[in-house]
Every structure is written in structure tokens, then in C-alpha cells.
Design a protein around this motif. Structure first.
Motif, PDB file in Angstrom:
ATOM      1  N   ASP A 169       0.831  -1.209   0.000  1.00 53.29           N
ATOM      2  CA  ASP A 169       0.000   0.000   0.000  1.00 53.29           C
ATOM      3  C   ASP A 169       0.863   1.256   0.000  1.00 53.29           C
ATOM      4  OD1 ASP A 169      -2.108  -1.760   0.140  1.00 53.29           O
ATOM      5  OD2 ASP A 169      -2.690  -1.244   2.187  1.00 53.29           O
ATOM      6  N   ASP A 170       1.920   1.246   0.791  1.00 50.55           N
ATOM      7  CA  ASP A 170       2.823   2.406   0.830  1.00 50.55           C
ATOM      8  C   ASP A 170       3.422   2.682  -0.544  1.00 50.55           C
ATOM      9  OD1 ASP A 170       2.325   2.704   3.530  1.00 50.55           O
ATOM     10  OD2 ASP A 170       4.234   1.821   4.183  1.00 50.55           O
ATOM     11  N   TYR A 171       3.811   1.616  -1.232  1.00 51.04           N
ATOM     12  CA  TYR A 171       4.394   1.786  -2.566  1.00 51.04           C
ATOM     13  C   TYR A 171       3.370   2.402  -3.520  1.00 51.04           C
ATOM     14  CZ  TYR A 171       6.462   0.839  -7.092  1.00 51.04           C
ATOM     15  OH  TYR A 171       6.964   0.987  -8.363  1.00 51.04           O
ATOM     16  N   VAL A 172       2.173   1.859  -3.520  1.00 54.73           N
ATOM     17  CA  VAL A 172       1.140   2.357  -4.430  1.00 54.73           C
ATOM     18  C   VAL A 172       0.835   3.819  -4.137  1.00 54.73           C
ATOM     19  CG1 VAL A 172      -1.299   2.126  -5.064  1.00 54.73           C
ATOM     20  CG2 VAL A 172       0.138   0.088  -4.868  1.00 54.73           C
ATOM     21  N   ARG A 173       0.757   4.167  -2.870  1.00 54.20           N
ATOM     22  CA  ARG A 173       0.449   5.562  -2.503  1.00 54.20           C
ATOM     23  C   ARG A 173       1.558   6.526  -2.923  1.00 54.20           C
ATOM     24  NH1 ARG A 173      -2.488   3.724   2.765  1.00 54.20           N
ATOM     25  NH2 ARG A 173      -0.382   3.314   3.518  1.00 54.20           N
ATOM     26  N   SER A 174       2.752   6.013  -3.149  1.00 53.40           N
ATOM     27  CA  SER A 174       3.865   6.877  -3.538  1.00 53.40           C
ATOM     28  C   SER A 174       3.903   7.154  -5.038  1.00 53.40           C
ATOM     29  CB  SER A 174       5.197   6.228  -3.125  1.00 53.40           C
ATOM     30  OG  SER A 174       5.540   5.140  -3.986  1.00 53.40           O
ATOM     31  N   ARG A 175       3.062   6.498  -5.816  1.00 50.38           N
ATOM     32  CA  ARG A 175       3.132   6.606  -7.274  1.00 50.38           C
ATOM     33  C   ARG A 175       2.301   7.784  -7.758  1.00 50.38           C
ATOM     34  NH1 ARG A 175       7.352   4.851  -6.871  1.00 50.38           N
ATOM     35  NH2 ARG A 175       7.525   4.866  -9.156  1.00 50.38           N
ATOM     36  N   GLN A 176       2.946   8.777  -8.274  1.00 49.32           N
ATOM     37  CA  GLN A 176       2.260   9.985  -8.730  1.00 49.32           C
ATOM     38  C   GLN A 176       1.540   9.789 -10.052  1.00 49.32           C
ATOM     39  OE1 GLN A 176       5.057  13.226  -8.701  1.00 49.32           O
ATOM     40  NE2 GLN A 176       5.293  13.175  -6.476  1.00 49.32           N
ATOM     41  N   ASN A 177       1.874   8.742 -10.784  1.00 46.13           N
ATOM     42  CA  ASN A 177       1.239   8.497 -12.075  1.00 46.13           C
ATOM     43  C   ASN A 177       0.067   7.528 -11.988  1.00 46.13           C
ATOM     44  OD1 ASN A 177       3.015  10.194 -13.528  1.00 46.13           O
ATOM     45  ND2 ASN A 177       4.557   8.571 -13.577  1.00 46.13           N
ATOM     46  N   LEU A 178      -0.352   7.182 -10.784  1.00 46.53           N
ATOM     47  CA  LEU A 178      -1.505   6.309 -10.593  1.00 46.53           C
ATOM     48  C   LEU A 178      -2.615   7.054  -9.854  1.00 46.53           C
ATOM     49  CD1 LEU A 178       0.157   2.941  -9.459  1.00 46.53           C
ATOM     50  CD2 LEU A 178      -0.621   3.574 -11.763  1.00 46.53           C
ATOM     51  N   ASP A 179      -3.828   6.930 -10.353  1.00 46.17           N
ATOM     52  CA  ASP A 179      -5.005   7.408  -9.627  1.00 46.17           C
ATOM     53  C   ASP A 179      -5.516   6.231  -8.796  1.00 46.17           C
ATOM     54  OD1 ASP A 179      -4.817   9.891 -10.869  1.00 46.17           O
ATOM     55  OD2 ASP A 179      -6.060   9.242 -12.560  1.00 46.17           O
ATOM     56  N   TRP A 180      -4.863   6.034  -7.647  1.00 47.25           N
ATOM     57  CA  TRP A 180      -5.073   4.819  -6.870  1.00 47.25           C
ATOM     58  C   TRP A 180      -6.180   4.978  -5.843  1.00 47.25           C
ATOM     59  CZ3 TRP A 180      -4.504   5.996  -1.820  1.00 47.25           C
ATOM     60  CH2 TRP A 180      -3.682   7.069  -1.491  1.00 47.25           C
ATOM     61  N   THR A 181      -6.813   3.857  -5.546  1.00 48.01           N
ATOM     62  CA  THR A 181      -7.711   3.735  -4.394  1.00 48.01           C
ATOM     63  C   THR A 181      -7.378   2.421  -3.716  1.00 48.01           C
ATOM     64  OG1 THR A 181      -9.486   4.918  -5.554  1.00 48.01           O
ATOM     65  CG2 THR A 181     -10.099   3.653  -3.599  1.00 48.01           C
ATOM     66  N   ILE A 182      -7.189   2.456  -2.419  1.00 52.84           N
ATOM     67  CA  ILE A 182      -6.878   1.258  -1.642  1.00 52.84           C
ATOM     68  C   ILE A 182      -8.090   0.910  -0.788  1.00 52.84           C
ATOM     69  CG2 ILE A 182      -5.422   0.295   0.186  1.00 52.84           C
ATOM     70  CD1 ILE A 182      -3.164   2.124  -0.924  1.00 52.84           C
ATOM     71  N   LEU A 183      -8.596  -0.301  -0.955  1.00 49.95           N
ATOM     72  CA  LEU A 183      -9.749  -0.772  -0.194  1.00 49.95           C
ATOM     73  C   LEU A 183      -9.292  -1.793   0.828  1.00 49.95           C
ATOM     74  CD1 LEU A 183     -12.851  -0.608   0.088  1.00 49.95           C
ATOM     75  CD2 LEU A 183     -12.964  -2.593  -1.447  1.00 49.95           C
TER      76      LEU A 183
END
Length: 218
Positions: free
Chosen positions: A137-151
Motif C-alpha cells: 500500500d505504501d508503494y502504491v500511494r507513492s506513485r504519482q502516475n496512478l489514480d489509486w484507491t486502496i480498499l
């Protein structure tokens, strides 16, 4: 939309594939075992065999190219042992997210776990799982090129879904049917206003579509 789901034969993923294909989306289910292809097709998705523990970034990027959204719903499973918590629940998630960036896929959803924390203490398999999920989750949240949502669902059950949930940054402990997790993911994919949010999910009193719109500020 073309949507690629990692862990395409998982219990949540199969439910999600049925929902998305029924909405007219083109769905691809990434699986490790080719014997699972028939189940994925029955759910309305096209299976693609890629082992995310051993695949190269180029191989995963090729699967994601031309997709509109990606969902990481893979997991090592409860009987997999501590090493695979790292190689699947963290490593495969990181690989999938990095490949999504390379392929130009902005919308990215993660099925995580309530309590996920890279700094979680303890030596049990479940402790290792929470650390691996937290690190991913930490890695995904660090990606500026992703419009991420963590469930982050609470305790998962196979009870029939009610369509009624509680969805927020912090819900408190609880359980939720896998049916309702899949229904929530389907709504999140179509709600870009939830990008940048880490959300917990348990059973509650709000219809799924209302719960998702509320957290999106709609």
C-alpha cells in the motif's frame, strides 16, 4: 472500459469479473494456474496466464497495455507460508503497480486488508501478511502516475451480500461478505473521485452506491 484484474481466480476477483462483465466492460483476469481459465471465462473475463512471482516487468506491462483500469486482488493465501507473503502480497503488488505505470494505466485499485501496516509487529503468518500488505500500500500511494484507491475490507465472509456497507477512512472492526467487497470495487472503478483514498469497508447500513458517492464527495 478494459479492466485487468490480478489474482483473477480469487474469490473476490471472480465475483468482480461477473459484475464488471455484466456492466459491459471488457475484463481480463490474470491467473497463475492455467487450469483456472475455465472458471475465469465462466465469470465473463478473458484469462491470461502470468505468474506475478516470476514474471518480468515487460511481461506484465504487455498485459496491462491499452487497459483503462487495473485491480490488484491477488494474494498468497492463508496456507502459503511467510516467504510468499512477501513475494505475492508485497512483491507482486509492487510489480503490478509499476507495470500499470509503464503501460499508462492511471486508474489502479488495491484489495488490501484492514490493519495493513508495513511496521506491524509480530512473527505469525498473519503478522507477516499485514506487513506485506502495508508495504505494498505504501508503494502504491507513492506513485504519482496512478489514480489509486486502496480498499481495506474487514473480516471476509462467504455470506450472501446485502448491498449495505460502511465505507470510510476508519470504520472500526467488523466483517463484510465478499459479495459486497466486489460490489464496492465495481463502484469504485467507476468513481474517479475516490482516487487518492485509503478506505476501510465493513457491513453497514448504506447502499454500496451511496457509500461510494459519499466518500467521493458527490
Amino acid at each position: 472500459m478494459r479492466i485487468v484484474i490480478a489474482g483473477g481466480h480469487g474469490q473476490i476477483a471472480l465475483r468482480l469479473e461477473r459484475l464488471l462483465s455484466a456492466r459491459g466492460h471488457e475484463v481480463t483476469g490474470v491467473i497463475r494456474n492455467p487450469d483456472h481459465g475455465a472458471d475465469v471465462r465462466e465469470a465473463g473475463a478473458e484469462p491470461v496466464v502470468v505468474d506475478l512471482e516470476s514474471a518480468t516487468a515487460e511481461e506484465v506491462t504487455a498485459v496491462l497495455r491499452h487497459a483503462d483500469a487495473a485491480v490488484f486482488a491477488a494474494g498468497a493465501g492463508p496456507g502459503s507460508g511467510i516467504p510468499r507473503k512477501d513475494t505475492v502480497d508485497r512483491g507482486a503488488a509492487v510489480l503490478f503497480a509499476a507495470a500499470a505505470e509503464r503501460a499508462g494505466v492511471r486508474r489502479f485499485l488495491v484489495v488490501s486488508s484492514m490493519g495493513a501496516d508495513a511496521r506491524h509487529a509480530g512473527e505469525s503468518q498473519f503478522d507477516a501478511y499485514l506487513r506485506a500488505k502495508g508495504a505494498a500500500d505504501d508503494y502504491v500511494r507513492s506513485r504519482q502516475n496512478l489514480d489509486w484507491t486502496i480498499l481495506r475490507p474487514g473480516g471476509l465472509t462467504n455470506d450472501a451480500g446485502t448491498g449495505l456497507v460502511r465505507l470510510s477512512a476508519s470504520t472500526g472492526r467488523g466483517t463484510v461478505p465478499r459479495d459486497d467487497v466486489a460490489a464496492t470495487l465495481a463502484e469504485l472503478i467507476d468513481t474517479p473521485g475516490t482516487a487518492g483514498l485509503t478506505l476501510e469497508l465493513i457491513s453497514g447500513s448504506d447502499p454500496v452506491i451511496v457509500a461510494v458517492r459519499n466518500v467521493a464527495g458527490n
